[in-house]
Design a protein around this motif. Structure first.
Motif, PDB file in Angstrom:
ATOM      1  N   ALA A 133      13.037  -8.144 -59.535  1.00 23.61           N
ATOM      2  CA  ALA A 133      13.018  -9.605 -59.711  1.00 23.61           C
ATOM      3  C   ALA A 133      11.788 -10.038 -60.493  1.00 23.61           C
ATOM      4  CB  ALA A 133      13.049 -10.288 -58.344  1.00 23.61           C
ATOM      5  N   ALA A 134      10.688  -9.280 -60.346  1.00 27.92           N
ATOM      6  CA  ALA A 134       9.435  -9.615 -61.043  1.00 27.92           C
ATOM      7  C   ALA A 134       9.417  -9.033 -62.457  1.00 27.92           C
ATOM      8  CB  ALA A 134       8.239  -9.106 -60.242  1.00 27.92           C
ATOM      9  N   GLY A 135      10.450  -8.268 -62.817  1.00 25.57           N
ATOM     10  CA  GLY A 135      10.524  -7.704 -64.173  1.00 25.57           C
ATOM     11  C   GLY A 135       9.830  -6.367 -64.333  1.00 25.57           C
ATOM     12  N   GLY A 136       9.428  -5.741 -63.225  1.00 21.65           N
ATOM     13  CA  GLY A 136       8.806  -4.416 -63.316  1.00 21.65           C
ATOM     14  C   GLY A 136       7.814  -4.213 -62.206  1.00 21.65           C
ATOM     15  N   GLY A 137       7.184  -3.052 -62.215  1.00 24.03           N
ATOM     16  CA  GLY A 137       6.200  -2.781 -61.167  1.00 24.03           C
ATOM     17  C   GLY A 137       5.691  -1.359 -61.253  1.00 24.03           C
ATOM     18  N   GLN A 138       4.852  -1.046 -60.276  1.00 23.89           N
ATOM     19  CA  GLN A 138       4.229   0.281 -60.220  1.00 23.89           C
ATOM     20  C   GLN A 138       4.379   0.821 -58.815  1.00 23.89           C
ATOM     21  OE1 GLN A 138       2.805   1.388 -62.942  1.00 23.89           O
ATOM     22  NE2 GLN A 138       2.865  -0.555 -64.064  1.00 23.89           N
ATOM     23  N   ILE A 139       4.848   2.067 -58.719  1.00 22.59           N
ATOM     24  CA  ILE A 139       4.894   2.727 -57.409  1.00 22.59           C
ATOM     25  C   ILE A 139       4.094   4.023 -57.506  1.00 22.59           C
ATOM     26  CG2 ILE A 139       6.369   3.816 -55.666  1.00 22.59           C
ATOM     27  CD1 ILE A 139       8.647   1.963 -56.562  1.00 22.59           C
ATOM     28  N   VAL A 140       3.202   4.213 -56.555  1.00 21.27           N
ATOM     29  CA  VAL A 140       2.472   5.485 -56.466  1.00 21.27           C
ATOM     30  C   VAL A 140       2.685   6.036 -55.057  1.00 21.27           C
ATOM     31  CG1 VAL A 140       0.267   6.673 -56.642  1.00 21.27           C
ATOM     32  CG2 VAL A 140       0.731   4.699 -58.126  1.00 21.27           C
ATOM     33  N   ASN A 141       3.273   7.216 -54.990  1.00 22.36           N
ATOM     34  CA  ASN A 141       3.487   7.880 -53.704  1.00 22.36           C
ATOM     35  C   ASN A 141       2.425   8.957 -53.508  1.00 22.36           C
ATOM     36  OD1 ASN A 141       5.852   6.377 -53.225  1.00 22.36           O
ATOM     37  ND2 ASN A 141       7.046   7.800 -54.499  1.00 22.36           N
ATOM     38  N   ILE A 142       2.047   9.160 -52.247  1.00 24.85           N
ATOM     39  CA  ILE A 142       1.060  10.208 -51.966  1.00 24.85           C
ATOM     40  C   ILE A 142       1.783  11.383 -51.310  1.00 24.85           C
ATOM     41  CG2 ILE A 142      -1.139  10.786 -50.910  1.00 24.85           C
ATOM     42  CD1 ILE A 142      -1.340   8.484 -52.958  1.00 24.85           C
ATOM     43  N   SER A 143       1.901  12.452 -52.078  1.00 23.76           N
ATOM     44  CA  SER A 143       2.471  13.689 -51.561  1.00 23.76           C
ATOM     45  C   SER A 143       1.308  14.562 -51.086  1.00 23.76           C
ATOM     46  CB  SER A 143       3.323  14.347 -52.659  1.00 23.76           C
ATOM     47  OG  SER A 143       3.781  15.608 -52.252  1.00 23.76           O
ATOM     48  N   ALA A 144       1.297  15.837 -51.418  1.00 27.89           N
ATOM     49  CA  ALA A 144       0.186  16.713 -51.020  1.00 27.89           C
ATOM     50  C   ALA A 144       0.283  18.008 -51.811  1.00 27.89           C
ATOM     51  CB  ALA A 144       0.234  17.023 -49.520  1.00 27.89           C
ATOM     52  N   ARG A 145      -0.850  18.658 -51.938  1.00 25.89           N
ATOM     53  CA  ARG A 145      -0.884  19.980 -52.580  1.00 25.89           C
ATOM     54  C   ARG A 145       0.112  20.928 -51.918  1.00 25.89           C
ATOM     55  NH1 ARG A 145      -6.624  22.977 -53.143  1.00 25.89           N
ATOM     56  NH2 ARG A 145      -6.030  24.536 -54.656  1.00 25.89           N
ATOM     57  N   ALA A 146       0.256  20.790 -50.590  1.00 24.67           N
ATOM     58  CA  ALA A 146       1.131  21.688 -49.827  1.00 24.67           C
ATOM     59  C   ALA A 146       2.602  21.528 -50.202  1.00 24.67           C
ATOM     60  CB  ALA A 146       0.948  21.432 -48.332  1.00 24.67           C
ATOM     61  N   ALA A 147       2.925  20.511 -50.997  1.00 25.56           N
ATOM     62  CA  ALA A 147       4.311  20.349 -51.448  1.00 25.56           C
ATOM     63  C   ALA A 147       4.685  21.403 -52.475  1.00 25.56           C
ATOM     64  CB  ALA A 147       4.490  18.956 -52.060  1.00 25.56           C
ATOM     65  N   ARG A 148       3.692  21.909 -53.187  1.00 18.97           N
ATOM     66  CA  ARG A 148       3.936  22.834 -54.303  1.00 18.97           C
ATOM     67  C   ARG A 148       4.074  24.284 -53.852  1.00 18.97           C
ATOM     68  NH1 ARG A 148       5.994  20.216 -58.178  1.00 18.97           N
ATOM     69  NH2 ARG A 148       4.670  19.024 -59.581  1.00 18.97           N
ATOM     70  N   GLN A 149       3.448  24.590 -52.708  1.00 21.81           N
ATOM     71  CA  GLN A 149       3.544  25.967 -52.216  1.00 21.81           C
ATOM     72  C   GLN A 149       3.599  25.965 -50.698  1.00 21.81           C
ATOM     73  OE1 GLN A 149       0.337  28.645 -53.198  1.00 21.81           O
ATOM     74  NE2 GLN A 149       1.671  30.420 -52.917  1.00 21.81           N
ATOM     75  N   GLY A 150       4.722  26.389 -50.158  1.00 23.72           N
ATOM     76  CA  GLY A 150       4.878  26.409 -48.706  1.00 23.72           C
ATOM     77  C   GLY A 150       3.835  27.299 -48.053  1.00 23.72           C
ATOM     78  N   LYS A 151       3.377  26.855 -46.894  1.00 25.29           N
ATOM     79  CA  LYS A 151       2.374  27.626 -46.137  1.00 25.29           C
ATOM     80  C   LYS A 151       2.918  27.908 -44.750  1.00 25.29           C
ATOM     81  CE  LYS A 151      -1.338  27.189 -48.899  1.00 25.29           C
ATOM     82  NZ  LYS A 151      -1.708  28.331 -49.686  1.00 25.29           N
ATOM     83  N   GLY A 152       2.546  29.069 -44.185  1.00 23.61           N
ATOM     84  CA  GLY A 152       2.971  29.435 -42.836  1.00 23.61           C
ATOM     85  C   GLY A 152       2.512  28.417 -41.811  1.00 23.61           C
ATOM     86  N   ARG A 153       3.356  28.138 -40.857  1.00 21.81           N
ATOM     87  CA  ARG A 153       3.103  27.180 -39.761  1.00 21.81           C
ATOM     88  C   ARG A 153       2.939  25.745 -40.258  1.00 21.81           C
ATOM     89  NH1 ARG A 153      -1.718  28.873 -36.808  1.00 21.81           N
ATOM     90  NH2 ARG A 153      -0.957  27.501 -35.191  1.00 21.81           N
ATOM     91  N   MET A 154       3.347  25.519 -41.499  1.00 25.41           N
ATOM     92  CA  MET A 154       3.297  24.154 -42.052  1.00 25.41           C
ATOM     93  C   MET A 154       4.631  23.781 -42.691  1.00 25.41           C
ATOM     94  SD  MET A 154      -0.551  24.195 -43.754  1.00 25.41           S
ATOM     95  CE  MET A 154      -0.159  22.926 -44.925  1.00 25.41           C
ATOM     96  N   GLY A 155       5.697  24.511 -42.312  1.00 26.43           N
ATOM     97  CA  GLY A 155       6.994  24.315 -42.977  1.00 26.43           C
ATOM     98  C   GLY A 155       7.471  22.864 -43.005  1.00 26.43           C
ATOM     99  N   PRO A 156       7.512  22.171 -41.855  1.00 30.50           N
ATOM    100  CA  PRO A 156       8.008  20.787 -41.880  1.00 30.50           C
ATOM    101  C   PRO A 156       7.144  19.884 -42.751  1.00 30.50           C
ATOM    102  CG  PRO A 156       8.021  21.651 -39.640  1.00 30.50           C
ATOM    103  CD  PRO A 156       7.295  22.655 -40.482  1.00 30.50           C
TER     104      PRO A 156
END
Ligand SMILES: NC(=O)c1ccc[n+]([C@@H]2O[C@H](COP(=O)([O-])OP(=O)(O)OC[C@H]3O[C@@H](n4cnc5c(N)ncnc54)[C@H](OP(=O)(O)O)[C@@H]3O)[C@@H](O)[C@H]2O)c1
Length: 239
Positions: A133-156
């Motif tokens: 409705a405003a004609g545009g915008g900016q979205i920034v999401n915060i993921s994590a380094r751990a998204a790029r390489q799975g680590k043991g005991r951190m699967g979820p």
């Protein structure tokens, strides 16, 4: 050029009372934005608003991002209060180390997916119609380094943060021609009191301060980043 003038802009920060959220709200306010603060704990929101000291340009909204109606309602109230939504930064998130995946409780999987991935879906779903409705915008999401390489005991956790990258890329493609830019940041370890307490022997100087991460957000929402769409930007410091 990469220090944006945000006068007349309305920014929504989810996870506003967290380590990154607080620094980010300060950075956005300092550039002139009106800032809507979202978290669940009303007292923490009030304390943050007090600490930020710009009561006319901030408002706290106690919203559980797991509740679809509350999120929709909340975004509508933000628009009523400030007149629109131009910037959404999803700093909401959470981490828990777990047992190996085969011993992980289904509830713990659901909780990681809810706090890190579903929350981003919920806020984007409710905010995007207002950005259109405003004609545009900016979205920034915060993921994590751990998204790029799975680590043991951190699967979820790793899976939930990888979902944030996929969501960012899907949104970016959907909004290639609408004026909404969507990007995400992959922080390494942030320099927070909680991390210092958990890792007392670490060299904190190698970590990323919430202020340094906020600078990357400011760049992404600036005109200087106008050609960046659907990116996942590693911000690891020297960690
Ligand atoms: N800290 C790190 O080292 C690190 C590393 C990589 C990535 N990250 C990511 O960076 C972001 C910021 O991290 P941080 O350390 O600043 O986090 P934090 O201090 O734990 O803050 C989390 C924020 O999210 C809010 N929140 C949690 N669940 C919510 C829900 N259901 N609805 C609404 N708000 C909710 C919390 O407030 P309430 O409890 O009041 O709701 C709080 O404001 C997160 O996405 C995190 O995953 C952090």
């Amino acid at each position: 050029m990469n220090d944006p003038d945000l006068q007349e802009k309305v920014a929504v920060v989810t996870g506003a009372t967290g380590n990154l959220g607080r620094a980010l709200c300060r950075a956005l306010l300092d550039r002139g934005a009106k800032v809507a603060l979202i978290a669940r704990d009303n007292r923490a929101l009030e304390a943050l608003q007090e600490a930020l000291g710009a009561q006319d340009r901030t408002a706290g909204f106690a919203i559980d991002l797991g509740e679809a109606n509350a999120v929709q309602n909340g975004m509508d109230r933000i628009v009523e209060r400030f007149g629109g939504i131009h910037i959404l930064v999803n700093a909401v998130g959470g981490f828990r180390m777990g047992p190996p995946l085969h011993e992980t409780a289904v509830e713990d999987w659901d909780q990681m997916m809810a706090i890190n991935a579903r929350s981003v879906f919920m806020s984007c779903k409710a905010a995007i119609p207002h950005m259109l409705a405003a004609g545009g915008g900016q979205i920034v999401n915060i993921s994590a380094r751990a998204a790029r390489q799975g680590k043991g005991r951190m699967g979820p956790y790793c899976a939930s943060k990888a979902a944030v990258i996929a969501l960012t890329e899907s949104l970016a493609e959907e909004h290639r021609d609408t004026g909404i830019r969507v990007n995400c940041i992959l922080p390494g370890t942030l320099d927070t009191p909680q991390n210092r307490a958990a890792l007392p022997d670490a060299d904190y100087r190698c970590w990323v301060s919430p202020e340094a991460l906020s600078d990357v957000v400011l760049f992404l929402i600036s005109e200087a980043a106008r050609a960046i769409q659907g990116a996942s930007i590693p911000v690891y410091g020297r960690s």
